[in-house]
Design a protein around this motif. Structure first.
Motif, PDB file in Angstrom:
ATOM      1  N   LYS A  48      27.050   6.104  -8.920  1.00 40.98           N
ATOM      2  CA  LYS A  48      26.789   4.974  -7.936  1.00 40.98           C
ATOM      3  C   LYS A  48      25.974   4.028  -8.918  1.00 40.98           C
ATOM      4  O   LYS A  48      25.437   4.249  -9.906  1.00 40.98           O
ATOM      5  N   PRO A  49      26.250   2.685  -8.754  1.00 37.26           N
ATOM      6  CA  PRO A  49      25.602   1.601  -9.577  1.00 37.26           C
ATOM      7  C   PRO A  49      24.089   1.672  -9.347  1.00 37.26           C
ATOM      8  O   PRO A  49      23.525   1.922  -8.188  1.00 37.26           O
ATOM      9  N   ILE A  50      23.568   1.121 -10.290  1.00 32.59           N
ATOM     10  CA  ILE A  50      21.814   1.144 -10.078  1.00 32.59           C
ATOM     11  C   ILE A  50      21.560  -0.137  -9.504  1.00 32.59           C
ATOM     12  O   ILE A  50      21.964  -1.094  -9.881  1.00 32.59           O
ATOM     13  N   ASP A  51      20.714   0.233  -8.365  1.00 33.65           N
ATOM     14  CA  ASP A  51      20.210  -1.107  -7.803  1.00 33.65           C
ATOM     15  C   ASP A  51      18.995  -1.451  -8.663  1.00 33.65           C
ATOM     16  O   ASP A  51      18.001  -0.846  -8.479  1.00 33.65           O
ATOM     17  N   ALA A  52      19.094  -2.499  -9.065  1.00 30.20           N
ATOM     18  CA  ALA A  52      18.016  -3.090 -10.080  1.00 30.20           C
ATOM     19  C   ALA A  52      16.682  -3.366  -9.397  1.00 30.20           C
ATOM     20  O   ALA A  52      15.741  -2.983  -9.743  1.00 30.20           O
ATOM     21  N   ASN A  53      16.626  -3.823  -8.350  1.00 32.23           N
ATOM     22  CA  ASN A  53      15.583  -4.134  -7.561  1.00 32.23           C
ATOM     23  C   ASN A  53      14.674  -3.015  -7.040  1.00 32.23           C
ATOM     24  O   ASN A  53      13.620  -2.946  -7.090  1.00 32.23           O
ATOM     25  N   ALA A  54      15.588  -1.757  -6.547  1.00 36.09           N
ATOM     26  CA  ALA A  54      15.187  -0.587  -6.146  1.00 36.09           C
ATOM     27  C   ALA A  54      14.312   0.010  -7.351  1.00 36.09           C
ATOM     28  O   ALA A  54      13.108   0.660  -7.330  1.00 36.09           O
ATOM     29  N   LEU A  55      14.905  -0.037  -8.616  1.00 38.57           N
ATOM     30  CA  LEU A  55      14.165   0.531  -9.628  1.00 38.57           C
ATOM     31  C   LEU A  55      13.070  -0.189 -10.329  1.00 38.57           C
ATOM     32  O   LEU A  55      12.188   0.380 -10.347  1.00 38.57           O
ATOM     33  N   ARG A  56      13.119  -1.542  -9.982  1.00 31.40           N
ATOM     34  CA  ARG A  56      12.041  -2.193 -10.429  1.00 31.40           C
ATOM     35  C   ARG A  56      10.928  -1.967  -9.527  1.00 31.40           C
ATOM     36  O   ARG A  56       9.841  -1.756  -9.998  1.00 31.40           O
ATOM     37  N   ALA A  57      11.006  -1.637  -8.119  1.00 28.45           N
ATOM     38  CA  ALA A  57      10.148  -1.533  -7.247  1.00 28.45           C
ATOM     39  C   ALA A  57       9.533   0.014  -7.457  1.00 28.45           C
ATOM     40  O   ALA A  57       8.184   0.060  -7.545  1.00 28.45           O
ATOM     41  N   VAL A  58      10.218   0.827  -8.042  1.00 22.85           N
ATOM     42  CA  VAL A  58       9.661   2.182  -8.383  1.00 22.85           C
ATOM     43  C   VAL A  58       8.799   2.208  -9.731  1.00 22.85           C
ATOM     44  O   VAL A  58       7.690   2.745  -9.822  1.00 22.85           O
ATOM     45  N   THR A  59       9.518   1.403 -10.693  1.00 17.63           N
ATOM     46  CA  THR A  59       8.644   1.433 -12.101  1.00 17.63           C
ATOM     47  C   THR A  59       7.362   0.648 -11.969  1.00 17.63           C
ATOM     48  O   THR A  59       6.336   0.850 -12.563  1.00 17.63           O
ATOM     49  N   ASP A  60       7.507  -0.433 -10.914  1.00 22.67           N
ATOM     50  CA  ASP A  60       6.225  -1.198 -10.965  1.00 22.67           C
ATOM     51  C   ASP A  60       5.144  -0.637 -10.485  1.00 22.67           C
ATOM     52  O   ASP A  60       4.056  -0.830 -10.414  1.00 22.67           O
TER      53      ASP A  60
END
Length: 80
Positions: A48-60
């Motif tokens: 599945k393609p990575i959802d950049a916004n979801a990844l950013r929310a987790v890493t933030d």
């Protein structure tokens, strides 16, 4: 959309291309004398393609718990 159909003779001649298409997630039906005999598909599920916004929310929300002294010790330690 119906899956592509390829004769067995044509599949032999173009196996590398068909394998790449299957690895990319396409399913290909191989026929012998007009009858379906094999379905070529990927051995693993397509990623599945990575959802950049979801990844950013987790890493933030993550905290950096490793301090500089620990990193320096790991770098300078002869056993690393």
């Amino acid at each position: 959309m119906p899956e592509p159909t390829v004769s067995l003779a044509n599949a032999k001649a173009h196996l590398s291309e068909l394998a790449e298409r299957a690895a990319a997630g396409e399913s290909i039906l191989i026929t012998k004398r007009g009858k379906a005999v094999v379905r070529l598909s990927s051995a693993t599920a397509p990623r599945k393609p990575i959802d950049a916004n979801a990844l950013r929310a987790v890493t933030d929300t993550q905290h950096n718990s490793i301090d500089e002294t620990f990193i320096r010790r790991m770098r300078d330690d002869a056993r690393y």
